[in-house]
Design an enzyme around this catalytic site. Sequence first.
Site, mmCIF file in Angstrom:
data_model
loop_
_atom_site.group_PDB
_atom_site.id
_atom_site.type_symbol
_atom_site.label_atom_id
_atom_site.label_comp_id
_atom_site.label_asym_id
_atom_site.label_seq_id
_atom_site.Cartn_x
_atom_site.Cartn_y
_atom_site.Cartn_z
ATOM 1 N N HIS A 419 -5.309 10.814 0.233
ATOM 2 C CA HIS A 419 -6.082 9.576 0.303
ATOM 3 C C HIS A 419 -5.879 8.715 -0.946
ATOM 4 C CE1 HIS A 419 -8.673 6.881 2.165
ATOM 5 N NE2 HIS A 419 -9.777 7.601 2.299
ATOM 6 N N ASP A 423 -4.411 5.046 3.070
ATOM 7 C CA ASP A 423 -5.759 4.686 3.506
ATOM 8 C C ASP A 423 -6.012 5.208 4.912
ATOM 9 O OD1 ASP A 423 -6.267 3.363 1.129
ATOM 10 O OD2 ASP A 423 -5.470 1.453 1.884
#
Length: 448
Positions: A419, A423
């Site tokens: 992450h 995204d």
Amino acid sequence: MLSRCLARALRCPVTTLRLGPGAARPVIQVAACHVTSSGERKNLVPAFSLHAARFYRTSAVCRQDVLTVNTPAFAESVTEGDVRWEKAVGDTVAEDEVVCEIETDKTSVQVPAPSAGVIETLLVPDGGKVEGGTPLFVLRKTGAAPKAKPAETAAPPAAAQPPPPAPAAAAGPIPTVIPPVPPVSAQPLETKPVSAVKPSSPPASSPGVMSAGARSEHRVKMNRMRQRIAQRLKEAQNTCAMLTTFNEVDMSNIHQMRALHKDAFLKKHNLKLGFMSAFVKAAAFALQDQPAVNAVIDDSAKEIVYRDYIDISVAVSTPRGLVVPVLRNVESMNFADIERTIAELGEKARKNELAIEDMDGGTFTISNGGVFGSMFGTPIINPPQSAILGMHGIFDRPVAVAGKVEVRPMMYVALTYDHRLIDGREAVLFLRKIKSAVEDPRILLLDL
């Protein structure tokens, strides 16, 4: 023989030669001197010791029938390994027969015998660490038979010898199996009711009596590959901000396509058409659509490295551990190319012949736990990559199709991603791209 070789090397007579204490040939202690005309002994070379391994390396010049086999050179990313011996001292080996395996962080390197002969000395203990070029064993090329083990050659004492057989039985062949149980006597046996028979010992289920099964435990040292796997997985957890997103794939169309074309595919390419090629090609298609999933963070330079090529690692389970051979330039492959490459790498993995070069690199990984019946799971990223796709088992489930409930072959898929770089929007769109390309492979042709 040792004295002559050392005398030739030292260019002086060798007067003292003995083996040091400990294991066989651990240390050779040498002193060299000569006697003057007056009878005085004058040392030419002070007493010194030679390790057996060092002596046998230098003595190969003197003994042309003896070879010292060294550890083969490793790849640049590997510095050392652990030795696992397949042969012992005294064993006869054929040319190219495997004598030992060197377990490295990524794979096992087999060390064959360069010539037929007998293993004379093992220079490294089992489990010992070696580097490239380290002497491993001494091979005598005479081809003599190995020394038999004492248990196999020692004859039993004369007192324990059975009496000679009767003359009538002497003519028969020597028995090689356990003789049959003698027949039961012809006299009638005394019978009793079952209830009248008393057991010689209380049954295991009786109170206060322990069961026959013993509780025990044993320890096994982790091999280098398993240690490396554990280290890399823990590094991934400590470094990456891992998050997983899920979806499900309707496998009806790919099932039909496979059933329709599998015979023609097998006839033309001599390969079975499986499901992995569809997911690998769909992953390459999705990676081109979402290049961030194919990228990686360079922590040292604080940069994002985007790749214009797609190398997909396919996780393969072996008895020694999980390996990930790499398919290079998947974006330019078709289904037949993918199936052929997977078959070749899988065969090398089963034969433990994967080289370091076969597993280096990779920009994305696919792990197929469905072959073991997995229904659901979250894979762990394979560092230094940024994402991994987890495939699972295909199970018939009721699903809603055009307002009706139908039973379809469904598969759950999972994408674990870093992450820090990817995204949630990119991860979800990437997984949906794979879903659409597998459910309708025509999308690959139309580039939709």
